[in-house]
Design an enzyme around this catalytic site. Structure first.
Site, PDB file in Angstrom:
ATOM      1  N   HIS A 100       0.782  -1.446  -0.119  1.00 45.17           N
ATOM      2  CA  HIS A 100      -0.276   0.443   0.127  1.00 45.17           C
ATOM      3  C   HIS A 100       0.472   1.966  -0.010  1.00 45.17           C
ATOM      4  CE1 HIS A 100      -3.322   2.696   1.541  1.00 45.17           C
ATOM      5  NE2 HIS A 100      -1.956   3.488   1.918  1.00 45.17           N
ATOM      6  N   GLU A 101       1.958   1.109   0.323  1.00 46.71           N
ATOM      7  CA  GLU A 101       3.060   2.225   0.951  1.00 46.71           C
ATOM      8  C   GLU A 101       3.968   2.558  -0.562  1.00 46.71           C
ATOM      9  OE1 GLU A 101       2.010   4.680   2.802  1.00 46.71           O
ATOM     10  OE2 GLU A 101       1.149   3.445   4.182  1.00 46.71           O
ATOM     11  N   HIS A 104       1.776   4.460  -3.016  1.00 54.99           N
ATOM     12  CA  HIS A 104       1.777   6.264  -2.148  1.00 54.99           C
ATOM     13  C   HIS A 104       2.765   6.160  -3.648  1.00 54.99           C
ATOM     14  CE1 HIS A 104      -1.623   7.027  -0.565  1.00 54.99           C
ATOM     15  NE2 HIS A 104      -1.272   5.391   0.970  1.00 54.99           N
ATOM     16  N   HIS A 108       3.075   9.132  -6.568  1.00 50.58           N
ATOM     17  CA  HIS A 108       3.641  10.072  -7.212  1.00 50.58           C
ATOM     18  C   HIS A 108       5.018  10.580  -7.725  1.00 50.58           C
ATOM     19  CE1 HIS A 108       6.215  13.310  -5.507  1.00 50.58           C
ATOM     20  NE2 HIS A 108       7.026  12.440  -5.495  1.00 50.58           N
TER      21      HIS A 108
HETATM   22 ZN   LIG Z   1      -1.679   5.014   2.808  1.00 50.88          ZN
END
Ligand SMILES: [Zn+2]
Length: 225
Positions: A100-101, A104, A108
């Site tokens: 999940h991280e 991100h 980006h």
């Molecule tokens: Zn998150």
């Protein structure tokens, strides 16, 4: 009990139930799937490295960070920070959160619009989030309804931020799940577990936005009297 007192007690009760309820739910789901070993045999950090590399993000750094569920991605430093229970853990929950991280980080790198919008809103929201209460207390103290409405408008601005956060979080989870499924490194039962962990995490963001909206409605109703 007067009507205004009753509505205030109701507001506090709903806030506490939603807030603590979703916190308890994510802790429960996280604990449960932290005990289920991952068949890939990868730690959270190794799964993250794999996902980043396969997305052409070999330059993104992965670091351990203290605490539980403190995992996050920092777009300014391009660092994925993974908590103690995720970094070295070979569990379904660790892989879900680590990926999940990384989702991100992929957002980006690809210029995902809601993530960019969210980033651009941060300074304004930091200001509004602090300023609204001072303006509100000033309005109460000076008995100026204009100031009260200005405070409510500032508060509403912070809610826009919470709402923009939702598609960013859902998308990061979507990228994580698509990755573990498409690259075939998790069997169906484990993908289901990863989905439960990420759904319970998303619920905390939904609850936070909902609490703010309820508080906004409450403030508006009080201001109109
Ligand atoms: Zn998150």
């Amino acid at each position: 009990m007067s009507e205004s007192m009753l509505s205030y007690v109701l507001l506090i009760a709903v806030t506490l139930i939603l807030g603590f309820g979703t916190q308890a739910y994510i802790k429960h789901t996280y604990k449960k799937w932290s005990k289920v070993p991952i068949s890939s045999g990868l730690t959270g950090a190794q799964a993250a490295r794999k996902m980043l590399d396969e997305n052409g993000l070999a330059h993104v750094v992965i670091e351990p960070i203290a605490g539980e569920l403190t995992d996050h991605y920092n777009p300014k430093t391009n660092v994925v920070s993974l908590s103690e229970g995720v970094y070295d853990n070979k569990s379904v929950a660790a892989t879900a959160i680590a990926c999940h991280e990384c989702g991100h980080a992929v957002q980006h790198a690809r210029g995902f619009v809601p993530a960019r919008l969210r980033g651009a809103l941060v300074p304004a929201v930091n200001f509004a989030g602090t300023a609204w209460l001072f303006v509100f207390i000033g309005g109460l103290f000076l008995q100026m309804i204009g100031l009260i409405y200005a405070a409510i408008a500032l508060y509403a601005a912070t809610i826009i931020f919470q709402i923009v956060t939702l598609p960013v979080e859902f998308d990061a989870s979507g990228r994580a799940l698509a990755y573990v499924r498409n690259y075939g490194f998790l069997p169906a039962a484990e993908t289901g577990g990863a989905r439960s962990v990420l759904t319970s995490a998303a619920l905390t963001y939904v609850a936070a936005a909902l609490i703010s909206i309820i508080q906004l409605v409450y403030l508006l109703a009080r201001a109109r009297r």
